[in-house]
Design a protein around this motif. Structure first.
Motif: not given
Lengths: 125, 136
Positions: A25, A45-50, A52, A54, A95
């Motif tokens: 992360d 996490k940054s990938e997950s943030h974009f 959606g 988890s 995305y």
């Protein structure tokens, strides 16, 4: 490390290899760590943030067929059939329904247990 | 019967995401507004083979169907089907190897500024492409 890690850093694979899933992360770009048969081992996490998606959902799934089918083609997924890979390319990821221009770096080394899919969204407007 | 409590728009998303056909909404010039993963999976190797960035779907498709922009320009109504499940051979050399497949293409004009484009690789379908519908 004295210098901040950059997307095109020649030593990025060495940096990734010694990080735990949580430490990935810290990378200033998206990181997907996969087993050599393409299953997600770590999803930062940054990938997950974009996306959606988890990390809990992504881990254990085949990345190119179950998480990112938009990259499941000769330009990206098929490249991982090579024993060694370090290639950057411009690409479009989806995305939700939006097309997003990104710079990808595909990484694999014969000496590694893993292969990596790196995503830089800052490279292209 | 299972009950999905998500809003209707959200319930549509899995359908859009998992459709085995490329689906995109573009503006009248071809700039992509919405796109599903299958569309990107199919269009990016074509775009790369043509030396294009891939963000304009009509530019990409015109590389394999040269008449496409004229066909769209010639369609005068504000809405309607412009191309319906036409088959086109795609043969391109790319850095990752040759692309050689049959493209099935549908284009619908939903308003003067909006196109819906559906496309898929039908090469492996059990039925052979109809030679009378092929375009050289």
């Amino acid at each position: 490390m004295n210098q901040p890690l950059t997307f095109s850093d020649l030593t990025v694979l060495d940096w990734l290899e010694v990080r735990t899933a949580e430490q990935l992360d810290d990378a200033p770009f998206g990181v997907v760590r996969m087993s050599r048969d393409g299953k997600v081992v770590a999803y930062c996490k940054s990938e997950s943030h974009f996306t959606g998606i988890s990390p809990d959902y992504a881990v254990g799934k085949y990345y190119f067929s179950q998480i990112a089918p938009c990259a499941n083609n000769v330009m990206v997924a098929a490249k991982y059939a090579q024993p060694e890979l370090d290639e950057e390319l411009d690409y479009i990821l989806t995305y939700v329904c939006d097309p997003v221009k990104v710079r990808l770096r595909l990484l694999k080394s014969p000496g590694s247990r893993y292969q990596y899919f790196l995503v830089n969204r800052k490279h292209i407007d | 019967m299972l009950t999905d409590t998500n809003p209707p728009q959200q319930r549509l998303l899995p359908l859009f995401h998992h459709a085995p056909m490329g689906m995109a909404e573009t503006d009248a010039q071809g700039a992509i507004l919405q796109v599903n993963p299958k569309a990107v999976q199919l269009m990016m190797p074509m775009a790369a083979g043509l030396g294009l960035p891939g963000d304009n779907l009509l530019d990409t498709l015109a590389g394999v169907v040269p008449s496409i922009r004229q066909t769209i320009a010639d369609f005068e109504p504000d809405s309607g089907l412009i191309i319906e499940q036409e088959l086109y051979p795609v043969r391109l050399a790319t850095g990752a190897g040759p692309l050689d497949f049959y493209l099935s293409l549908t284009i619908e004009k939903v308003s003067p500024g909006s196109l819906l484009i559906f496309f898929s690789d039908v090469t492996s379908l059990p039925t052979r492409p109809d030679p009378f519908r092929q375009h050289p």
